[in-house]
Design a protein around this motif. Structure first.
Motif, PDB file in Angstrom:
ATOM      1  N   VAL A 130       0.777  -1.221   0.020  1.00 25.83           N
ATOM      2  CA  VAL A 130       0.150   0.087   0.067  1.00 25.83           C
ATOM      3  C   VAL A 130       1.002   1.145  -0.130  1.00 25.83           C
ATOM      4  CG1 VAL A 130      -1.578   1.401   1.545  1.00 25.83           C
ATOM      5  CG2 VAL A 130      -2.082  -1.011   1.125  1.00 25.83           C
ATOM      6  N   SER A 131       1.945   1.231   0.773  1.00 25.43           N
ATOM      7  CA  SER A 131       2.888   2.417   0.815  1.00 25.43           C
ATOM      8  C   SER A 131       3.532   2.395  -0.442  1.00 25.43           C
ATOM      9  CB  SER A 131       3.967   1.984   2.172  1.00 25.43           C
ATOM     10  OG  SER A 131       3.292   1.996   3.186  1.00 25.43           O
ATOM     11  N   TYR A 132       4.092   1.451  -1.069  1.00 30.34           N
ATOM     12  CA  TYR A 132       4.547   1.452  -2.520  1.00 30.34           C
ATOM     13  C   TYR A 132       3.619   2.216  -3.476  1.00 30.34           C
ATOM     14  CZ  TYR A 132       8.579  -1.498  -1.666  1.00 30.34           C
ATOM     15  OH  TYR A 132      10.001  -1.773  -1.264  1.00 30.34           O
ATOM     16  N   PHE A 133       2.403   1.831  -3.457  1.00 28.82           N
ATOM     17  CA  PHE A 133       1.347   2.354  -4.387  1.00 28.82           C
ATOM     18  C   PHE A 133       1.263   3.986  -4.273  1.00 28.82           C
ATOM     19  CE2 PHE A 133      -2.987   3.175  -5.362  1.00 28.82           C
ATOM     20  CZ  PHE A 133      -2.839   3.114  -6.807  1.00 28.82           C
ATOM     21  N   LEU A 134       0.877   4.195  -2.746  1.00 26.60           N
ATOM     22  CA  LEU A 134       0.710   5.671  -2.641  1.00 26.60           C
ATOM     23  C   LEU A 134       1.952   6.491  -2.705  1.00 26.60           C
ATOM     24  CD1 LEU A 134      -1.221   5.296   0.925  1.00 26.60           C
ATOM     25  CD2 LEU A 134      -1.989   5.917  -1.304  1.00 26.60           C
ATOM     26  N   HIS A 135       2.982   5.953  -2.821  1.00 28.27           N
ATOM     27  CA  HIS A 135       4.423   6.536  -3.093  1.00 28.27           C
ATOM     28  C   HIS A 135       4.303   6.969  -4.591  1.00 28.27           C
ATOM     29  CE1 HIS A 135       8.494   7.801  -3.098  1.00 28.27           C
ATOM     30  NE2 HIS A 135       8.975   6.495  -3.545  1.00 28.27           N
ATOM     31  N   TYR A 136       3.912   6.050  -5.235  1.00 27.91           N
ATOM     32  CA  TYR A 136       3.668   6.174  -6.856  1.00 27.91           C
ATOM     33  C   TYR A 136       2.524   7.035  -7.168  1.00 27.91           C
ATOM     34  CZ  TYR A 136       2.770   4.868 -11.538  1.00 27.91           C
ATOM     35  OH  TYR A 136       2.706   4.921 -13.026  1.00 27.91           O
ATOM     36  N   TYR A 137       1.506   6.625  -6.827  1.00 33.81           N
ATOM     37  CA  TYR A 137       0.064   7.330  -6.954  1.00 33.81           C
ATOM     38  C   TYR A 137       0.298   8.854  -7.058  1.00 33.81           C
ATOM     39  CZ  TYR A 137      -4.921   8.581  -6.975  1.00 33.81           C
ATOM     40  OH  TYR A 137      -5.995   9.061  -7.237  1.00 33.81           O
ATOM     41  N   LEU A 138       0.613   9.375  -5.596  1.00 32.87           N
ATOM     42  CA  LEU A 138       0.639  10.666  -5.503  1.00 32.87           C
ATOM     43  C   LEU A 138       1.372  11.361  -6.392  1.00 32.87           C
ATOM     44  CD1 LEU A 138       0.950  10.553  -1.462  1.00 32.87           C
ATOM     45  CD2 LEU A 138      -1.082  11.157  -2.845  1.00 32.87           C
ATOM     46  N   THR A 139       2.360  10.984  -7.176  1.00 27.63           N
ATOM     47  CA  THR A 139       2.996  11.617  -8.106  1.00 27.63           C
ATOM     48  C   THR A 139       2.091  11.968  -9.112  1.00 27.63           C
ATOM     49  OG1 THR A 139       4.016   9.566  -9.185  1.00 27.63           O
ATOM     50  CG2 THR A 139       5.258  10.478  -7.343  1.00 27.63           C
ATOM     51  N   PHE A 140       1.087  11.233  -9.371  1.00 27.44           N
ATOM     52  CA  PHE A 140       0.326  11.773 -10.602  1.00 27.44           C
ATOM     53  C   PHE A 140      -0.214  13.043 -10.467  1.00 27.44           C
ATOM     54  CE2 PHE A 140      -1.606   8.037 -13.023  1.00 27.44           C
ATOM     55  CZ  PHE A 140      -0.546   7.325 -12.929  1.00 27.44           C
ATOM     56  N   PHE A 141      -0.370  13.549  -9.213  1.00 28.79           N
ATOM     57  CA  PHE A 141      -0.835  15.018  -8.997  1.00 28.79           C
ATOM     58  C   PHE A 141       0.337  16.221  -9.022  1.00 28.79           C
ATOM     59  CE2 PHE A 141      -3.638  11.844  -6.835  1.00 28.79           C
ATOM     60  CZ  PHE A 141      -4.949  11.967  -6.985  1.00 28.79           C
ATOM     61  N   CYS A 142       1.362  15.511  -9.368  1.00 27.94           N
ATOM     62  CA  CYS A 142       2.581  16.538  -9.610  1.00 27.94           C
ATOM     63  C   CYS A 142       2.419  17.116 -11.075  1.00 27.94           C
ATOM     64  CB  CYS A 142       3.968  15.974  -9.460  1.00 27.94           C
ATOM     65  SG  CYS A 142       4.330  15.257  -7.883  1.00 27.94           S
ATOM     66  N   PHE A 143       1.695  16.612 -11.958  1.00 30.99           N
ATOM     67  CA  PHE A 143       1.598  17.055 -13.348  1.00 30.99           C
ATOM     68  C   PHE A 143       0.114  17.235 -13.632  1.00 30.99           C
ATOM     69  CE2 PHE A 143       5.296  14.317 -12.583  1.00 30.99           C
ATOM     70  CZ  PHE A 143       6.450  14.968 -12.966  1.00 30.99           C
ATOM     71  N   GLU A 144      -0.045  18.242 -14.391  1.00 30.93           N
ATOM     72  CA  GLU A 144      -1.494  18.450 -14.726  1.00 30.93           C
ATOM     73  C   GLU A 144      -1.938  17.223 -15.855  1.00 30.93           C
ATOM     74  OE1 GLU A 144      -4.114  21.783 -17.263  1.00 30.93           O
ATOM     75  OE2 GLU A 144      -2.056  22.206 -16.714  1.00 30.93           O
ATOM     76  N   ALA A 145      -0.796  16.886 -16.803  1.00 25.65           N
ATOM     77  CA  ALA A 145      -1.455  15.834 -17.556  1.00 25.65           C
ATOM     78  C   ALA A 145      -1.681  14.332 -17.045  1.00 25.65           C
ATOM     79  CB  ALA A 145      -0.108  15.638 -18.507  1.00 25.65           C
ATOM     80  N   THR A 146      -1.356  14.180 -15.888  1.00 24.70           N
ATOM     81  CA  THR A 146      -1.719  13.034 -15.175  1.00 24.70           C
ATOM     82  C   THR A 146      -2.578  13.019 -14.137  1.00 24.70           C
ATOM     83  OG1 THR A 146       0.467  12.947 -13.866  1.00 24.70           O
ATOM     84  CG2 THR A 146       0.485  11.776 -16.134  1.00 24.70           C
ATOM     85  N   SER A 147      -2.847  14.286 -13.600  1.00 28.32           N
ATOM     86  CA  SER A 147      -3.813  14.475 -12.461  1.00 28.32           C
ATOM     87  C   SER A 147      -5.136  13.836 -12.734  1.00 28.32           C
ATOM     88  CB  SER A 147      -3.516  15.934 -12.064  1.00 28.32           C
ATOM     89  OG  SER A 147      -4.010  16.729 -12.991  1.00 28.32           O
ATOM     90  N   HIS A 148      -5.592  13.808 -13.965  1.00 25.91           N
ATOM     91  CA  HIS A 148      -7.031  13.490 -13.980  1.00 25.91           C
ATOM     92  C   HIS A 148      -7.250  11.895 -14.602  1.00 25.91           C
ATOM     93  CE1 HIS A 148      -5.255  14.052 -18.047  1.00 25.91           C
ATOM     94  NE2 HIS A 148      -6.307  13.325 -18.718  1.00 25.91           N
ATOM     95  N   LEU A 149      -6.160  11.368 -14.567  1.00 25.43           N
ATOM     96  CA  LEU A 149      -6.015   9.973 -15.115  1.00 25.43           C
ATOM     97  C   LEU A 149      -6.791   8.811 -14.079  1.00 25.43           C
ATOM     98  CD1 LEU A 149      -2.620   9.449 -16.564  1.00 25.43           C
ATOM     99  CD2 LEU A 149      -4.892   9.863 -17.913  1.00 25.43           C
TER     100      LEU A 149
END
Length: 327
Positions: A231-250
């Motif tokens: 779960v920690s690995y996933f959240l470590h990765y998933y939160l980075t989606f919100f760093c970029f406008e292009a991936t924040s909505h995926l």
């Protein structure tokens, strides 16, 4: 001895070459000067910083779980040393792929007197459990995303054939190379196991470590640690989606699928999965509708920053153990 040194140098050289070749093919026409602009003006660093604690926690939970598997064998290393050994193992694997598992056992042997063969056995057990969990999660991801992929194909008017046509000749070559690398890795692991089998005492210690799970005192806690690691690995990765406008909505579904694909890709022996991870995650992001350039930005920046975190934790652990030894 000299032959072993040469073999190790060749293995390291091939893994670095493999990762380098894949990265070169992916970024051969990429404008690296634009990365600075993205880092300074377009990227939301708040989300990246928020992801760091989960990257650290994943390794901390792994250290706690490892200590738990060692206890039935009569080994009781300090919790901090177990965690530091995990930090160091990940950092060392950035330089020499797959050596980290041996390195963390060596750290416990040096600082806590833990039996090296027993420690190796528990590592084998851990990896087997993690592999089964990843396979189970992969199955869930595949089943739950069938409908989403079907909707994607209908809306875009595409099918499997057109997706395959999106692969360039380079894409096919990279896929074949990754597959061959996995076969070579499996062969080398089997060869190492045969060497271990020739040494009776070592093999007995390894078997003790492998069977240690049967004697774990608190099985629910072990299961909890295992789930928290991933779960920690996933959240470590998933939160980075919100760093970029292009991936924040995926969305979380895309993050889940690309996370699994990336986790499988790192099986290929390159430093921290560099190359195969980039290729696999980028390919899946494009299938979810992300532009090629945006996908390249994402995998390059996220992987680089998270690699720096792993290196920093390793350096911190090494300094902490050195200071403790001097005291």
């Amino acid at each position: 001895m000299q032959k072993n040194v040469i073999n190790n140098i060749v293995k390291v050289g091939l893994s670095l070459l493999l990762g380098g070749v894949i990265l070169y093919w992916m970024y051969r026409d990429f404008d690296f000067q634009s990365v600075e602009h993205v880092l300074l003006h377009e990227m939301n660093w708040t989300w990246m910083l928020l992801s760091f604690p989960f990257g650290i926690l994943a390794q901390v939970f792994r250290g706690w779980r490892w200590r738990q598997t060692l206890e039935p064998l009569g080994e009781h290393p300090k919790t901090s040393t177990s965690i530091y050994s995990i930090f160091i193992s990940y950092a060392i694997s950035l330089v020499i792929p797959r050596i980290g598992e041996f390195a963390r056992c060596g750290v416990l042997r040096r600082y806590e007197g833990v039996s090296f063969p027993k420690a190796i056995g528990t590592v084998v057990t851990e990896r087997a459990i993690d592999s089964m969990l990843v396979l189970a999660i992969t199955g869930v991801a595949f089943i739950t995303q069938l409908r989403i992929f079907d909707i994607f194909f209908i809306k875009t008017g595409t099918n499997i054939d057109t997706i395959l046509h999106r692969f360039s000749s380079t894409g096919y070559i990279v896929t074949v190379i990754c597959g061959l690398a996995i076969v070579v890795l499996a062969y080398l692991l089997m060869k190492k196991l045969k060497i271990f089998n020739k040494v009776r005492n070592t093999f007995a210690g390894i078997m003790q470590g492998i069977t240690s799970l049967k004697k774990v005192r608190n099985v629910p806690l072990f299961i909890t640690f295992t789930l928290l690691i991933w779960v920690s690995y996933f959240l470590h990765y998933y939160l980075t989606f919100f760093c970029f406008e292009a991936t924040s909505h995926l969305g979380i579904a895309c993050a889940f699928v690309t996370f699994i694909v990336g986790s499988i890709a790192v099986v290929v022996p390159t430093p921290n999965g560099a190359g195969p991870w980039h290729f696999a995650v980028k390919t899946m992001l494009i299938l979810y509708g992300l532009a090629d350039t945006d996908a390249l930005y994402f995998v390059l920046i996220v992987h680089s920053v998270q690699t720096l975190l792993v290196a920093s934790l390793g350096i911190y652990a090494w300094i902490a153990l050195a200071v403790r030894k001097n005291k």
